[in-house]
Design an enzyme around this catalytic site. Structure first.
Site, PDB file in Angstrom:
ATOM      1  N   GLY A 239       0.846  -1.190   0.000  1.00  0.00           N
ATOM      2  CA  GLY A 239       0.000   0.000   0.000  1.00  0.00           C
ATOM      3  C   GLY A 239       0.879   1.237   0.000  1.00  0.00           C
ATOM      4  O   GLY A 239       2.040   1.171   0.408  1.00  0.00           O
TER       5      GLY A 239
ATOM      6  N   CYS B 140       5.401  -6.007   1.577  1.00  0.00           N
ATOM      7  CA  CYS B 140       5.710  -4.575   1.604  1.00  0.00           C
ATOM      8  C   CYS B 140       4.972  -3.891   2.762  1.00  0.00           C
ATOM      9  O   CYS B 140       5.244  -4.178   3.908  1.00  0.00           O
ATOM     10  CB  CYS B 140       5.374  -3.944   0.255  1.00  0.00           C
ATOM     11  SG  CYS B 140       6.095  -2.300   0.079  1.00  0.00           S
ATOM     12  N   TYR B 141       4.001  -3.032   2.486  1.00  0.00           N
ATOM     13  CA  TYR B 141       3.265  -2.380   3.577  1.00  0.00           C
ATOM     14  C   TYR B 141       2.684  -3.426   4.534  1.00  0.00           C
ATOM     15  O   TYR B 141       2.698  -3.243   5.751  1.00  0.00           O
ATOM     16  CB  TYR B 141       2.150  -1.508   2.995  1.00  0.00           C
ATOM     17  CG  TYR B 141       1.316  -0.796   4.045  1.00  0.00           C
ATOM     18  CD1 TYR B 141       1.690   0.455   4.521  1.00  0.00           C
ATOM     19  CD2 TYR B 141       0.164  -1.390   4.575  1.00  0.00           C
ATOM     20  CE1 TYR B 141       0.944   1.101   5.489  1.00  0.00           C
ATOM     21  CE2 TYR B 141      -0.592  -0.755   5.548  1.00  0.00           C
ATOM     22  CZ  TYR B 141      -0.205   0.497   6.010  1.00  0.00           C
ATOM     23  OH  TYR B 141      -0.940   1.120   6.976  1.00  0.00           O
TER      24      TYR B 141
ATOM     25  N   HIS C  18       8.394  -7.232  -3.661  1.00  0.00           N
ATOM     26  CA  HIS C  18       7.123  -7.626  -4.293  1.00  0.00           C
ATOM     27  C   HIS C  18       7.276  -8.927  -5.077  1.00  0.00           C
ATOM     28  O   HIS C  18       7.734  -8.914  -6.215  1.00  0.00           O
ATOM     29  CB  HIS C  18       6.647  -6.511  -5.226  1.00  0.00           C
ATOM     30  CG  HIS C  18       6.164  -5.308  -4.482  1.00  0.00           C
ATOM     31  ND1 HIS C  18       4.866  -5.194  -4.030  1.00  0.00           N
ATOM     32  CD2 HIS C  18       6.812  -4.199  -4.065  1.00  0.00           C
ATOM     33  CE1 HIS C  18       4.729  -4.049  -3.380  1.00  0.00           C
ATOM     34  NE2 HIS C  18       5.896  -3.429  -3.390  1.00  0.00           N
TER      35      HIS C  18
ATOM     36  N   GLU D   6       4.973 -10.560  -6.424  1.00  0.00           N
ATOM     37  CA  GLU D   6       3.915 -10.681  -7.436  1.00  0.00           C
ATOM     38  C   GLU D   6       4.269 -10.057  -8.786  1.00  0.00           C
ATOM     39  O   GLU D   6       3.572 -10.293  -9.767  1.00  0.00           O
ATOM     40  CB  GLU D   6       2.608 -10.082  -6.900  1.00  0.00           C
ATOM     41  CG  GLU D   6       2.566  -8.555  -6.776  1.00  0.00           C
ATOM     42  CD  GLU D   6       3.193  -8.019  -5.484  1.00  0.00           C
ATOM     43  OE1 GLU D   6       4.013  -8.733  -4.873  1.00  0.00           O
ATOM     44  OE2 GLU D   6       2.877  -6.874  -5.108  1.00  0.00           O
TER      45      GLU D   6
ATOM     46  N   ASP E 135     -16.386 -13.494 -23.353  1.00  0.00           N
ATOM     47  CA  ASP E 135     -17.065 -13.610 -22.055  1.00  0.00           C
ATOM     48  C   ASP E 135     -18.469 -14.207 -22.198  1.00  0.00           C
ATOM     49  O   ASP E 135     -18.809 -15.170 -21.516  1.00  0.00           O
ATOM     50  CB  ASP E 135     -17.161 -12.245 -21.364  1.00  0.00           C
ATOM     51  CG  ASP E 135     -15.799 -11.618 -21.150  1.00  0.00           C
ATOM     52  OD1 ASP E 135     -14.804 -12.361 -21.221  1.00  0.00           O
ATOM     53  OD2 ASP E 135     -15.740 -10.404 -20.927  1.00  0.00           O
TER      54      ASP E 135
ATOM     55  N   LYS F 110     -10.090 -12.406 -16.607  1.00  0.00           N
ATOM     56  CA  LYS F 110     -10.189 -12.612 -18.053  1.00  0.00           C
ATOM     57  C   LYS F 110      -9.340 -13.797 -18.549  1.00  0.00           C
ATOM     58  O   LYS F 110      -9.797 -14.604 -19.358  1.00  0.00           O
ATOM     59  CB  LYS F 110      -9.730 -11.332 -18.760  1.00  0.00           C
ATOM     60  CG  LYS F 110      -9.933 -11.328 -20.242  1.00  0.00           C
ATOM     61  CD  LYS F 110     -11.293 -10.796 -20.569  1.00  0.00           C
ATOM     62  CE  LYS F 110     -11.521 -10.625 -22.029  1.00  0.00           C
ATOM     63  NZ  LYS F 110     -12.841 -10.007 -22.275  1.00  0.00           N
TER      64      LYS F 110
END
Ligand code: XMP
Length: 524
Positions: A68, A95-96, A181, A183, A239, A380
């Site tokens: 964050g 992180c945060y 991070h 990710e 979709d 997606k």
């Protein structure tokens, strides 16, 4: 199709043991949930304000506290229910999230005045998170405050040159933290760190596969729908197609698909929808040939919003007419995605709200039908994988996004039959060349635009006075921002010469080199 018998409710559902990502405001929070799912573990993004009691009720396999932008010391900085640390649920702070954990549990966080952004070498890398990984690895940092002492009882398991506590763990209390991070792609072993946390620490099996998603959704749809009738509007996009196939798999001929052909589709697209659904999958399909109606409604109209409004209105009118013909239909299928759910502010039964100007091609809420939304939990890329698993053709699964009003908003000026034909032909050449260059999947969108102006040219010995075509190709993650794609000159050359040579009515090709913002992806 034989009679489909609804199955009894089976407990527990797989999603009842999610990995919950507590959103502490970081730009990567959604990405964390996606990475967890890439590891085939079901995960959801939830508000950080969730109480320990609510979390316990969800029976999560693990918690992840996201990053964050705030400092843990700033006023109004997001906090979490401290009781969460005592639930015994494996928890990873990123992180945060790691700083918050340190602050809450007797460690120290310092405002060192030294920020760290970008790639950094991580040393040490010991402990369960780094199991099987090299001692030194590159990681991506983006922080101002720094953990200077881990939570009481935790050990430091990684350091970098400017971060004394880049990773810590307390295996007893099952608490883990990383300053970097994992990710983002700039942390090459990041996904392995997450997998170590999920598989090794949280004991979460990689069971969230397309096949499992299908099995589960099919069951849910049967429970919801019972023996009632269902209707689904097909747009040609991935979709609605995947949503329709899931429902068909669940309740067979109780489903009727309606495909309103407004005449603004790309070349062969309407035929492909009809062939795939009606022909290949044998889904009951009503193919409404409404081209003339739509064209008539757009006569003399060149104002973009008015065009969109009229197309949207006509679409609803046609769809309602068809629905009425079917008699009593209780359910309406919608291809709402998880990102729509997150964007509209919640996962707890909040209806998806699509950005207002994108509502064209959507259906009215007052249709008085209950919604079936089998993609509500999916991103997606997961929808595409489910589509592949269901045997949908590659062209449909990997189709680039296409706006509801179609080619009508890519003709700048009045929509006429002649202009539609020219634009459709130019767009087909462009698609063909982009595919041949192997770039179709790398681009978020690539298409032709026809501004209804004319310029002078010369062809053979003759002066021409004809339309230009503008090429628009963009890269993007989510359509909120986009960059113009750097298409190779050779490709541009073949697109241009083919369009001008093959399509009468065009004598010039231009390239749109604007990013979004300040431009938008579409021209109208
Ligand atoms: P803009 O032009 O706003 O578009 O940058 C962002 C993305 O949305 C698509 N788009 C639409 N999709 N109905 C849709 O389903 C619409 O009316 C519509 N208008 C724009 C656009 O193609 C891009 O991917």
């Amino acid at each position: 199709m034989g009679q489909v018998v609804p199955l009894p409710v089976r407990e527990p559902q797989r999603e009842e043991h999610p990995v919950l990502v507590l959103d502490l405001g970081g730009q990567y929070a959604q990405l964390i949930a996606r990475r967890v799912r890439d590891a085939r573990v079901y995960s959801e993004l939830v508000p950080h304000t969730l109480s320990a009691a609510e979390v316990r009720r969800r029976k999560p396999r693990a918690l992840i506290l996201s990053g964050g932008p705030a400092s843990v010391y700033s006023e109004g900085a997001p906090r979490i229910d401290a009781e969460l640390y005592r639930l015994g649920i494996p928890t990873l702070g990123i992180c945060y999230g790691a700083q918050l954990m340190a602050l809450d549990l007797g460690g120290e966080v310092a405002r060192t005045g030294v920020s760290e952004f970008g790639k950094t070498e991580l040393d040490g890398g010991s402990g369960a998170l780094f199991n099987g990984l090299p001692d030194a690895q590159t990681v991506w940092m983006s922080h101002r405050d720094t953990v200077t002492a881990p939570p009481a009882g935790a050990t430091v398991t990684g350091r970098s040159a400017s971060t004394p506590v880049a990773a810590f763990e307390d295996s007893e209390r099952r608490l883990y933290g990383v300053q970097f991070h994992p990710e983002v792609v700039h942390t090459p072993y990041g996904q392995d760190v997450l997998k170590n946390f999920l598989y090794g620490i949280a004991d979460a099996p990689p069971a969230w596969t397309p096949a499992a998603v299908i099995e589960e959704q099919v069951e849910r749809i049967r429970e919801q729908v019972g023996s009632a009738r269902v209707i689904c509007g097909l747009s040609g996009g991935v979709d609605s197609a995947v949503a329709a196939l899931l429902v068909y798999k669940a309740v067979g001929d109780q489903l009727t698909c309606v495909f309103v052909d407004h005449g603004f589709m790309r070349e062969n697209e309407a035929e492909q929808v009809a062939e795939t659904f009606g022909g290949h999958f044998r889904v009951p399909l009503v193919h409404v040939q409404a081209q003339e109606r739509f064209l008539a409604r757009l006569e003399g109209i060149d104002e973009p919003e008015e065009k969109r409004r009229r197309i949207g209105e006509e679409f609803i009118r046609v769809f309602e007419e068809e629905a009425r013909k079917l008699g009593a239909v209780k359910y309406l299928v919608q291809g709402t995605l998880y990102s729509d759910v997150i964007e509209s502010g919640g996962t707890d039964g909040v209806a998806a709200k699509i950005k207002s100007h994108h509502n064209v091609g959507g259906l009215p809420e007052q249709m008085d039908m209950e919604l079936v939304e089998p993609l509500r939990l999916l991103f997606k890329d997961e929808v595409r994988r489910v589509g592949e698993e269901l045997g949908m053709p590659e062209r449909m699964v990997w189709r680039q996004p296409f706006p509801g009003p179609g080619l009508a908003i890519r003709i700048i000026g009045e929509v006429t039959r002649e202009r539609l034909e020219i634009l459709r032909a130019a767009d087909a050449v462009l698609q063909d060349e982009v595919r041949r260059a192997g770039l179709y999947r790398d681009l978020w969108q690539s298409f032709a635009v026809l501004p209804a102006i004319k310029s002078v040219g010369v062809q053979g010995d003759e002066r021409t006075y004809a339309y230009p075509i503008v090429i628009r190709a963009v890269t993007s993650e989510d359509a909120m921002t986009a960059d113009w794609a750097r298409l190779p000159y050779d490709l541009l050359e073949s697109i241009s010469s083919r369009i001008i040579n093959e399509i009468p009515g065009i004598n010039r090709v231009a390239l749109d080199i604007s990013s979004k913002p300040p431009a938008t992806i579409e021209w109208e």
